[in-house]
Enzyme design. Structure first.
Site, PDB file in Angstrom:
ATOM      1  N   ASN A  78       0.834  -1.197   0.000  1.00 23.13           N
ATOM      2  CA  ASN A  78       0.000   0.000   0.000  1.00 23.13           C
ATOM      3  C   ASN A  78       0.877   1.259   0.000  1.00 23.13           C
ATOM      4  O   ASN A  78       2.028   1.204  -0.407  1.00 23.13           O
ATOM      5  CB  ASN A  78      -1.018  -0.005   1.141  1.00 23.13           C
ATOM      6  CG  ASN A  78      -2.352   0.618   0.731  1.00 23.13           C
ATOM      7  OD1 ASN A  78      -2.397   1.724   0.227  1.00 23.13           O
ATOM      8  ND2 ASN A  78      -3.433  -0.113   0.949  1.00 23.13           N
ATOM      9  N   ARG A  79       0.350   2.374   0.495  1.00 19.56           N
ATOM     10  CA  ARG A  79       0.989   3.669   0.274  1.00 19.56           C
ATOM     11  C   ARG A  79       1.689   4.214   1.519  1.00 19.56           C
ATOM     12  O   ARG A  79       1.209   4.028   2.635  1.00 19.56           O
ATOM     13  CB  ARG A  79      -0.047   4.685  -0.219  1.00 19.56           C
ATOM     14  CG  ARG A  79      -0.620   4.333  -1.581  1.00 19.56           C
ATOM     15  CD  ARG A  79      -1.820   5.167  -1.944  1.00 19.56           C
ATOM     16  NE  ARG A  79      -2.274   4.851  -3.308  1.00 19.56           N
ATOM     17  CZ  ARG A  79      -3.114   3.842  -3.594  1.00 19.56           C
ATOM     18  NH1 ARG A  79      -3.628   3.095  -2.627  1.00 19.56           N
ATOM     19  NH2 ARG A  79      -3.450   3.604  -4.856  1.00 19.56           N
ATOM     20  N   HIS A 104       3.398   0.214  -2.746  1.00 18.13           N
ATOM     21  CA  HIS A 104       3.762  -1.205  -2.846  1.00 18.13           C
ATOM     22  C   HIS A 104       5.270  -1.427  -2.944  1.00 18.13           C
ATOM     23  O   HIS A 104       5.745  -2.290  -3.685  1.00 18.13           O
ATOM     24  CB  HIS A 104       3.056  -1.859  -4.023  1.00 18.13           C
ATOM     25  CG  HIS A 104       1.564  -1.975  -3.860  1.00 18.13           C
ATOM     26  ND1 HIS A 104       0.964  -2.148  -2.632  1.00 18.13           N
ATOM     27  CD2 HIS A 104       0.568  -1.962  -4.786  1.00 18.13           C
ATOM     28  CE1 HIS A 104      -0.351  -2.233  -2.803  1.00 18.13           C
ATOM     29  NE2 HIS A 104      -0.616  -2.113  -4.089  1.00 18.13           N
ATOM     30  N   HIS A 174      -1.162  -9.751  -3.720  1.00 19.84           N
ATOM     31  CA  HIS A 174      -2.059  -8.876  -4.459  1.00 19.84           C
ATOM     32  C   HIS A 174      -2.864  -9.671  -5.492  1.00 19.84           C
ATOM     33  O   HIS A 174      -2.962  -9.277  -6.659  1.00 19.84           O
ATOM     34  CB  HIS A 174      -1.266  -7.762  -5.142  1.00 19.84           C
ATOM     35  CG  HIS A 174      -2.039  -6.505  -5.371  1.00 19.84           C
ATOM     36  ND1 HIS A 174      -3.169  -6.462  -6.154  1.00 19.84           N
ATOM     37  CD2 HIS A 174      -1.853  -5.236  -4.929  1.00 19.84           C
ATOM     38  CE1 HIS A 174      -3.641  -5.236  -6.189  1.00 19.84           C
ATOM     39  NE2 HIS A 174      -2.859  -4.457  -5.450  1.00 19.84           N
ATOM     40  N   TYR A 176      -6.044 -11.030  -7.526  1.00 18.64           N
ATOM     41  CA  TYR A 176      -7.370 -10.572  -7.949  1.00 18.64           C
ATOM     42  C   TYR A 176      -8.235 -11.812  -8.168  1.00 18.64           C
ATOM     43  O   TYR A 176      -7.947 -12.629  -9.049  1.00 18.64           O
ATOM     44  CB  TYR A 176      -7.290  -9.797  -9.262  1.00 18.64           C
ATOM     45  CG  TYR A 176      -6.592  -8.468  -9.197  1.00 18.64           C
ATOM     46  CD1 TYR A 176      -7.315  -7.282  -9.114  1.00 18.64           C
ATOM     47  CD2 TYR A 176      -5.207  -8.386  -9.268  1.00 18.64           C
ATOM     48  CE1 TYR A 176      -6.680  -6.045  -9.091  1.00 18.64           C
ATOM     49  CE2 TYR A 176      -4.559  -7.157  -9.251  1.00 18.64           C
ATOM     50  CZ  TYR A 176      -5.306  -5.993  -9.158  1.00 18.64           C
ATOM     51  OH  TYR A 176      -4.662  -4.775  -9.148  1.00 18.64           O
ATOM     52  N   ASP A 231     -11.594   1.126  -3.116  1.00 21.41           N
ATOM     53  CA  ASP A 231     -10.151   0.976  -2.922  1.00 21.41           C
ATOM     54  C   ASP A 231      -9.879   1.475  -1.509  1.00 21.41           C
ATOM     55  O   ASP A 231      -9.285   2.532  -1.309  1.00 21.41           O
ATOM     56  CB  ASP A 231      -9.370   1.746  -3.977  1.00 21.41           C
ATOM     57  CG  ASP A 231      -7.890   1.389  -3.988  1.00 21.41           C
ATOM     58  OD1 ASP A 231      -7.482   0.487  -3.226  1.00 21.41           O
ATOM     59  OD2 ASP A 231      -7.129   2.017  -4.758  1.00 21.41           O
ATOM     60  N   GLN A 269      -7.469  -4.462   2.470  1.00 20.73           N
ATOM     61  CA  GLN A 269      -7.804  -3.496   1.431  1.00 20.73           C
ATOM     62  C   GLN A 269      -8.743  -4.167   0.433  1.00 20.73           C
ATOM     63  O   GLN A 269      -8.382  -5.167  -0.198  1.00 20.73           O
ATOM     64  CB  GLN A 269      -6.538  -3.018   0.712  1.00 20.73           C
ATOM     65  CG  GLN A 269      -6.768  -1.903  -0.293  1.00 20.73           C
ATOM     66  CD  GLN A 269      -6.638  -0.519   0.310  1.00 20.73           C
ATOM     67  OE1 GLN A 269      -6.304  -0.363   1.487  1.00 20.73           O
ATOM     68  NE2 GLN A 269      -6.887   0.505  -0.486  1.00 20.73           N
ATOM     69  N   GLU A 289      -6.593  -7.516   0.066  1.00 21.19           N
ATOM     70  CA  GLU A 289      -5.185  -7.489   0.451  1.00 21.19           C
ATOM     71  C   GLU A 289      -5.056  -7.346   1.969  1.00 21.19           C
ATOM     72  O   GLU A 289      -5.300  -6.268   2.516  1.00 21.19           O
ATOM     73  CB  GLU A 289      -4.476  -6.333  -0.244  1.00 21.19           C
ATOM     74  CG  GLU A 289      -4.643  -6.301  -1.750  1.00 21.19           C
ATOM     75  CD  GLU A 289      -4.439  -4.905  -2.307  1.00 21.19           C
ATOM     76  OE1 GLU A 289      -3.371  -4.303  -2.039  1.00 21.19           O
ATOM     77  OE2 GLU A 289      -5.345  -4.396  -2.993  1.00 21.19           O
TER      78      GLU A 289
END
Length: 324
Positions: A78-79, A104, A174, A176, A231, A269, A289
């Site tokens: 993440n950030r 990331h 990560h 999907y 998100d 997340q 996540e």
């Protein structure tokens, strides 16, 4: 367990693919990026299909790297706002790769590294050394991720790391998920056991508030269709735990497939892939996540992501598969 050559990087480094099989589940893992390329599980009628978004070749992964498809993400998932954080008496500048922020792990995070792979019982252990200063992060980090299939076919990913200097660590996968066995998640239902979430600013950096989800579109405590536009980091009611506790579920009513997510992490997340691009389309997958919260190194009120010499970072997430 099988391994095979999957491709060769431009510098000549070979990338291998490992196939894990147990209890009717087949998982393929790449040494490049720790990528979970496919997870094949049966639907309610016993028909097996892949339920994660993946690509067919190494060249495809090199070309379409931004979605982090199925990758092992680090050193910080993440950030991190402003691509910098304080730790002790120092402020560390990171490699910004999303505007002025670090996302990331930076431009060349763990998802773009080739990992050493060794076989373990019912799985594989991926390991590497992240040198001091990689993407700006301090400390020499010895890190591993062990992927195993449990007796019921659940995929367990157990992360460990040690450092020789104070640093921060936040690892995740990560993946999907598209439980219908093809790209697309229309009608998928989501449940997340979280009474709060972390609101963000226009750059998706948390404001520091933990906001109640009641009477909002972020209330997934009862399963419902998600749709686009998510998100968000959810603050799991269970908090940090020593062993994985179930905290989220994804269900496809058409195929009957159910994904359960159990984790030791305090957050998850939910990303509905609104910005997913070719060869896929927005909404083709749903990411759940497991993680510590975004920007935690700059938010002392959030659960700590600091790791110091003599400590061991441990995090485990279990992805269970069933039908109903």
């Amino acid at each position: 367990m099988q391994s095979e050559l999957f491709g060769t990087l431009p510098d000549g480094t070979q990338v291998h693919r490992w196939t894990l099989e147990r209890a009717g589940v087949r998982v393929r893992v790449l040494s490049y990026g720790g990528i979970v390329q496919s997870v094949e599980v049966p639907d309610r009628d016993g028909r097996t299909a892949n339920v994660v978004l993946g690509l067919d070749s190494l060249d495809d992964y090199l070309k379409h790297h931004e979605p982090f498809l199925g990758a092992l993400v680090g050193r910080y998932a993440n950030r991190i706002g402003g691509a910098r954080f304080p730790l002790g008496d120092h402020t560390y500048a990171l490699a910004p790769n999303e505007g002025g922020n670090s996302l990331h792990g930076g431009a060349h995070g763990f998802d773009k590294r080739v990992w050493d792979v060794t076989e373990v019982e019912h799985g594989v252990r991926l390991s590497r050394v992240s040198p001091h200063g990689e993407e700006g992060f301090p400390g020499r980090l010895e890190v591993s991720a062990t992927y195993t299939l449990e007796a019921d076919g659940a995929l367990r990913i157990a992360y460990e790391a040690v450092t020789d200097a104070p640093t921060v660590v936040n690892l995740t996968n990560h993946g999907y998920f598209a439980l219908g066995g093809r790209p697309g998640t229309a009608g998928h239902e989501v449940r997340i056991d979280a009474s709060r979430y972390t609101p963000v600013d226009e750059q998706l950096i948390p404001t520091g508030e933990l906001r109640d989800v009641t009477d909002s579109r972020l209330d997934f405590r009862t399963a419902r269709a998600a749709g686009p536009g998510y998100d968000h980091n959810f603050v799991l009611d269970k908090g940090v735990t020593d062993s994985p506790v179930e905290a989220a579920e994804l269900h496809d009513p058409v195929s009957g497939r159910v994904l359960t997510v159990a984790t030791t992490e305090p957050g998850v997340q939910l990303y509905t892939a609104d910005h997913l691009g070719a060869p896929f389309a927005p909404g083709d997958g749903v990411a759940l996540e497991t993680q510590h919260f975004p920007d935690s190194p700059n938010r002392p009120d959030f659960p700590s992501t600091s790791l110091r010499p003599g400590e061991v970072y441990r995090s485990t997430t279990v992805y269970g598969f069933s039908t109903r």
